[in-house]
Design a protein around this motif. Sequence first.
Motif, PDB file in Angstrom:
ATOM      1  N   SER A 129       5.673  24.143 -49.282  1.00  0.00           N
ATOM      2  CA  SER A 129       4.919  25.366 -49.053  1.00  0.00           C
ATOM      3  C   SER A 129       3.911  25.541 -50.173  1.00  0.00           C
ATOM      4  N   CYS A 149       0.473  28.476 -51.651  1.00  0.00           N
ATOM      5  CA  CYS A 149      -0.348  29.669 -51.483  1.00  0.00           C
ATOM      6  C   CYS A 149      -1.662  29.484 -52.229  1.00  0.00           C
ATOM      7  N   LEU A 182      -4.336  36.219 -49.329  1.00  0.00           N
ATOM      8  CA  LEU A 182      -3.706  34.921 -49.531  1.00  0.00           C
ATOM      9  C   LEU A 182      -3.741  34.093 -48.258  1.00  0.00           C
ATOM     10  N   GLY A 208      -1.254  31.092 -47.037  1.00  0.00           N
ATOM     11  CA  GLY A 208      -0.035  30.384 -47.389  1.00  0.00           C
ATOM     12  C   GLY A 208       0.451  29.529 -46.248  1.00  0.00           C
ATOM     13  N   ARG A 211       6.165  32.306 -46.052  1.00  0.00           N
ATOM     14  CA  ARG A 211       4.739  32.574 -45.871  1.00  0.00           C
ATOM     15  C   ARG A 211       4.430  34.002 -46.314  1.00  0.00           C
ATOM     16  N   PRO A 212       3.212  34.262 -46.839  1.00  0.00           N
ATOM     17  CA  PRO A 212       2.896  35.590 -47.382  1.00  0.00           C
ATOM     18  C   PRO A 212       3.016  36.690 -46.338  1.00  0.00           C
ATOM     19  N   TYR A 260       8.053  33.602 -53.930  1.00  0.00           N
ATOM     20  CA  TYR A 260       6.769  33.805 -54.585  1.00  0.00           C
ATOM     21  C   TYR A 260       6.705  35.226 -55.136  1.00  0.00           C
ATOM     22  N   THR A 268       3.513  38.025 -56.887  1.00  0.00           N
ATOM     23  CA  THR A 268       2.101  38.213 -57.189  1.00  0.00           C
ATOM     24  C   THR A 268       1.914  39.354 -58.184  1.00  0.00           C
TER      25      THR A 268
END
Length: 456
Positions: A3, A5, A13, A15, A23-24, A41, A43
């Motif tokens: 994966s 991003c 994003l 991703g 996924r975002p 993830y 941010t």
Amino acid sequence: HHSGCIVKDDGTLFGWSSIAHMRPPPDLKDVLFVAGGGRAYATIQTDKRVRSWGEPEYGGSIPPQLIQELQNIRKLAANGGAFVALRLDGAVIAWGHGDYGGVIPAAISSQLRNVKQVVGSTSSFTAILNNGKVLSWGAEWPEGQLIEPAEGALSIVANNRAFAAITADNRVVAWGSAEHGGNIPSQIEVQLRNITLLSSTSAAFAALKEDGTVVAWGHPRFGGLPEINLSNIQHIQGSTTAFCALTKNGQLVAWGEKNEGADLPITLFPSLALSSAYGTFASILEDRSSVSWGKINDLYAASAVNAIYAAGANVVALTAQGTLHPSGANSPDLDFLAGKISYTKPSYERLPANTDHPREKIFNSVTAIPTVRQVEILGEANVGGTLRGSYIYENVDQNPEGVSIYRWYINNVVSDQLDLKIVEAYAGKLVTFSVTPVSLSNEVGVETFSQPKLVM
């Protein structure tokens, strides 16, 4: 799974992942920086708050009681199962799996104040405090540990299960798993003088000396036992199981696991920049084409490749026209991102992040080096008084300042803080202040000195 991003210039994003929760979130926007852990993830947003997603137990979900604490965040550190956020006031907040350091041990929690740097290995974290103390916690140090030999460390790097630091006198100390280089052999230790840069693979370290030679130690398969001449070097980069070094005349030399980057292609001269991904190296050549070797073998000829990014099992080249060229197994289609990605605009670190190998160094290989000017000493140099270093930070890419390195010299280094308390022992001696500028995406500039002042 694989994966990745990418932060777009508009703060949204893109991703990719075969697993939906990696996924975002579709509503995610106003992103400044994205960090990839092992299974999640996180941010930093434009309002300096934090969001995360992925496997909840491994940092993908922020505990409700921590949300209010996660304000004014300046930096994120990640490992294989947890995150640590560094606030502007020097406080740190951790979340994720407890076995990975996602819960700060009670024995050291009160000491983790005024933190200036946090680094993650695969399952632990280490922090440098403004007072020079160094603390580690996580799998190898479940109760937390003060690392006394590293006190005063200027910078720290990690591999899977060990850390190494450059000390104030430009030597090196290491701690953690001996098999991973956490115990420096005596015959190596005596060579670790005048060190300017540290790099790592998964289980070894390499140190660049001021004279352009390199010293390495750790697991032999991972580059801990080089069998080639390493001189005239200006930069070292580690991948998973190999090191690659860029010489001052643009040649490359490599050592470690041959099929993961140590076996160089014959087309690599001269090279302008060097990057690494999982089991792979990538370089921008003088004709502005890019080449990768190791797990990913690719030659991409464009009119001008500006940068190369690492994204787990993939490598992404960014051209001067704003197009993206991915390579590697199951590479995503990035054609639709043309013109939407830039490394020259103000950002924390507009780079692809990855979750396939959490200790990989992910950086823009040709981001401008930061500089400083008007380096001065403020205050009267009298015994009992306090001096303050002053300077102006600059970066042509508008890349904000990270944790720059301060040094006060009276013959040798006497402090690495912005302020210096003048004691009786300094009377009659010349004091000099220096700054080594460091950008928020960890590009390091040249140490720049003030004019000396005489202590009265």
